[in-house]
Write an enzyme that holds these catalytic residues in place. Structure first.
Site, PDB file in Angstrom:
ATOM      1  CB  CYS A  80     -10.600 -17.303   4.476  1.00 32.24           C
ATOM      2  SG  CYS A  80     -10.704 -15.728   3.599  1.00 32.24           S
TER       3      CYS A  80
ATOM      4  CG  HIS B 106      -0.957   5.436 -10.160  1.00 28.69           C
ATOM      5  ND1 HIS B 106       0.154   4.955 -10.808  1.00 28.69           N
ATOM      6  CD2 HIS B 106      -1.071   4.701  -9.021  1.00 28.69           C
ATOM      7  CE1 HIS B 106       0.680   3.966 -10.112  1.00 28.69           C
ATOM      8  NE2 HIS B 106      -0.043   3.789  -9.014  1.00 28.69           N
TER       9      HIS B 106
END
Length: 629
Positions: free
Chosen positions: A26, A551
């Protein structure tokens, strides 16, 4: 932006080419249907510099790119060959009716949403030119530009026929011809004759009710579905030598008459029923409808649910020639625009200020994803303030009963699409007032109440050694929480982490650590909320409600888990100091990747303060982050 490189990384992140059922895009998003969504690595995709956000909603795996999404889509399709054609149910799983509806609507309308927006803007500008006396409707200049702006909407069944044929897995040219039959001059003339009281027509003795299908939506979608269903049953049963032309013959001979006799009248009845049902709700309390839509629209956008409302807008325009929904959506857009303007005005962070500036310019043209995913949603308060601003503006627009007279994306040009052919009136001024309120409330509200306290880790420029603070019983109150260091190494400021997603604080506030050894130990007592398949990252939750992301390294998802060994599993409980994860520092370094480990409080906005206790050397289980509730 290197589109080819980004395309390859996205393909790895979604589980490879073989995991893709279909792909459309889109204005800002790649919309994948995946066979096995669990194979996709959302965190790896989010860590890519050019990916704004990743959402799994409405049966679609959505990767938000921004204004360059068309170029990235082309790069991916050049590699994979995937288009809007769906290759069956994803993973053999049943989809909900809502997910299926959203997938169908987005698949049909997104391929030409850009030209739809352009056509709507042109119509609005022409209305403004006529209202100001710059152009006359009888003049050639006006008529040529009007033809350019109206062609898409007048021949809507042709365009929708093509994309619907693709979406339903049939030949788009067959369904396009069906759309052409609905708007053929002979059929329009027959409709005009019947309206003038002329004689009725029959098809093999069956009376035909002629309807003007120009600008209609639902009839061609249903006719395309029937045509594709017939085509997919007929084509395999025909001899190879004749199937290429007999299949279209059978579809056209059966579906076109069926559409005029049954599908069209039924779909038109449904269209009027839907439009009248919406109008009944709208007229009950227009200001309340505006307030609800202004508050909820951006939430629907986040989950991709806004596509479920788009057919109502088209249907209103086709049935009534005007629509009241689009004007009430615009304040929701401009409320977020005002919020990022507030962030731009108060922010001292160069990265955040630059992102706010670009998000503001994109937002006024109707693209709010960079604003939402890059700033207002991660900061939370600005997003809420933007929704409140949208609600107030929507209530004002609804109260003044503003309407648009053509379709377009909700953006600054929608204001000219609100001007009726009779000229500027109170409905136009109401729209201007409502949207001005949305921008001002979003901006001032964010500037005054949307700020967060800066972290010491972001303000500290000098590398001072971290020391064990002397804490007494008075410091350990229920309002004071401590995150211990999960590893030994050197603490660095959040802004110095070599990754813009982490450094910008988009995933939460915290610090980075350059580890001396490959061990991650529990920074508090709690549970494992998530353990990524590649084992490079952990999501932890403390007993006091702190949500922490650890992380290990930057871009280490590329190593496919090889240097990592998990000593816990998702859902496990642990106590402070327990060994959670080990990793091979040398293997990560040899792969050319950074060992810097972001340690982020992902629910930072739920606390009044999140402060790093310093930068420099730290030992595991020393206090690292102090949090006040």
């Amino acid at each position: 932006m290197d589109y080819q490189s980004l395309a390859k990384k996205i393909l790895v992140g979604v589980g490879g080419t073989e995991n893709i059922c279909s792909l459309v895009h889109c204005a800002t998003r790649l919309r994948f249907k995946l066979k096995q969504p669990e194979l996709a690595d959302s965190e790896a995709l989010k860590s890519l510099e050019d990916v704004i956000a990743v959402i799994n909603s409405g049966g679609q795996f959505q990767v938000v790119i921004g204004n360059q999404v068309g170029d990235v889509w082309q790069a991916i399709t050049a590699i994979t060959g995937h288009t809007t054609k769906t290759q069956g149910e994803a993973g053999g799983r049943k989809e909900t009716l809502l997910a299926r509806l959203i997938d169908i609507v987005s698949g049909i309308f997104t391929p030409f949403i850009g030209v739809m927006a352009a056509s709507g803007i042109m119509k609005g500008l022409l209305a403004l030119a006529v209202a100001c006396g710059w152009l006359a409707t009888e003049g050639g200049t006006y008529q040529i530009w009007y033809a350019a702006s109206d062609a898409l909407f007048f021949f809507f069944p042709l365009f929708i026929g093509y994309t619907a044929g693709q979406k339903f897995g049939g030949s788009p040219f067959i369904t396009m011809v069906i759309g052409g039959a609905l708007t053929h001059p002979l059929m329009i003339k027959a409709f005009e004759t019947s309206q003038a009281g002329g004689g009725s027509e029959t098809f093999f003795g069956i009376p035909v009710v002629f309807i003007n299908y120009s600008s209609s939506v639902i009839p061609i979608i249903l006719a395309s579905w029937v045509s594709c269903m017939i085509e997919n049953r007929v084509r395999p049963r025909l001899p190879l030598a004749v199937k290429s032309f007999f299949t279209p013959v059978i579809c056209l001979v059966t579906v076109v008459p069926l559409t005029f006799l049954a599908i069209g009248p039924l779909a038109t009845w449904l269209s009027h029923l839907l439009a009248e049902g919406y109008e009944l709700i709208y007229h009950f309390a227009p200001w309340l409808a505006g307030a609800a839509l202004g508050a909820a629209w951006q939430i629907c956008v986040i989950f991709g649910l806004h596509w479920g409302l788009v057919p109502i807008i088209f249907n209103n325009l086709a049935v009534f020639g005007q629509d009241s929904m689009l004007p009430m959506i615009l304040p929701a857009v401009l409320g977020q625009v005002g919020a990022v303007l507030g962030i731009f005005l108060y922010s001292k962070d160069p990265r955040q200020k630059a992102l706010a500036g670009s998000s503001f310019s994109a937002g006024i043209f109707g693209v709010t994803e960079p604003a939402i995913y890059g700033l207002t949603l991660p900061l939370r308060r600005p997003f809420i303030i933007g929704c409140v601003a949208g609600s107030l503006g929507g209530a004002i627009v609804g109260f003044y009963a503003s309407h648009t007279y053509s379709f377009g994306l909700a953006n600054i040009f929608t204001l000219v699409q609100i001007i009726p052919s009779s000229g500027i009136d109170s409905t136009v001024w109401g729209a201007f007032i409502g949207n001005a309120v949305a921008v001002l409330v979003g901006c001032l509200g964010t500037y005054c109440w949307g700020r967060r306290q800066p972290l010491a880790s972001n303000l500290s420029a000098a590398a001072t050694p971290i020391v064990q603070p002397a804490m007494g019983p008075a410091d350990l109150t229920p309002q004071s929480l401590t995150v211990l260091s999960p590893m030994t190494g050197q603490v660095i400021a959040l802004s110095d982490i070599p990754d813009p997603t982490f450094a910008g604080g988009l995933l939460g506030q915290g610090v980075g650590i350059l580890p001396d050894k490959g061990e991650v130990r529990a920074p508090f007592s709690g549970t494992v909320e998530s353990l990524f398949l590649t084992k490079h990252a952990l999501g932890l939750r403390s007993e006091q409600g702190i949500e922490l992301l650890i992380h290990v390294g930057i871009d280490t998802v590329k190593l496919a888990g090889l240097p990592f060994t998990a000593h816990i599993a998702e859902g496990d409980s642990f106590t402070a100091g327990d060994l959670l994860l080990t990793f091979d520092c040398q293997a990560i370094t040899d792969a050319g990747l950074s060992l810097v480990t972001p340690i982020l409080v992902t629910n930072s906005d739920e606390f009044s303060e999140v402060n790093c206790l310093g930068v420099g050397d730290v030992a595991e289980q020393q206090p690292l982050i102090m949090i006040k509730a």
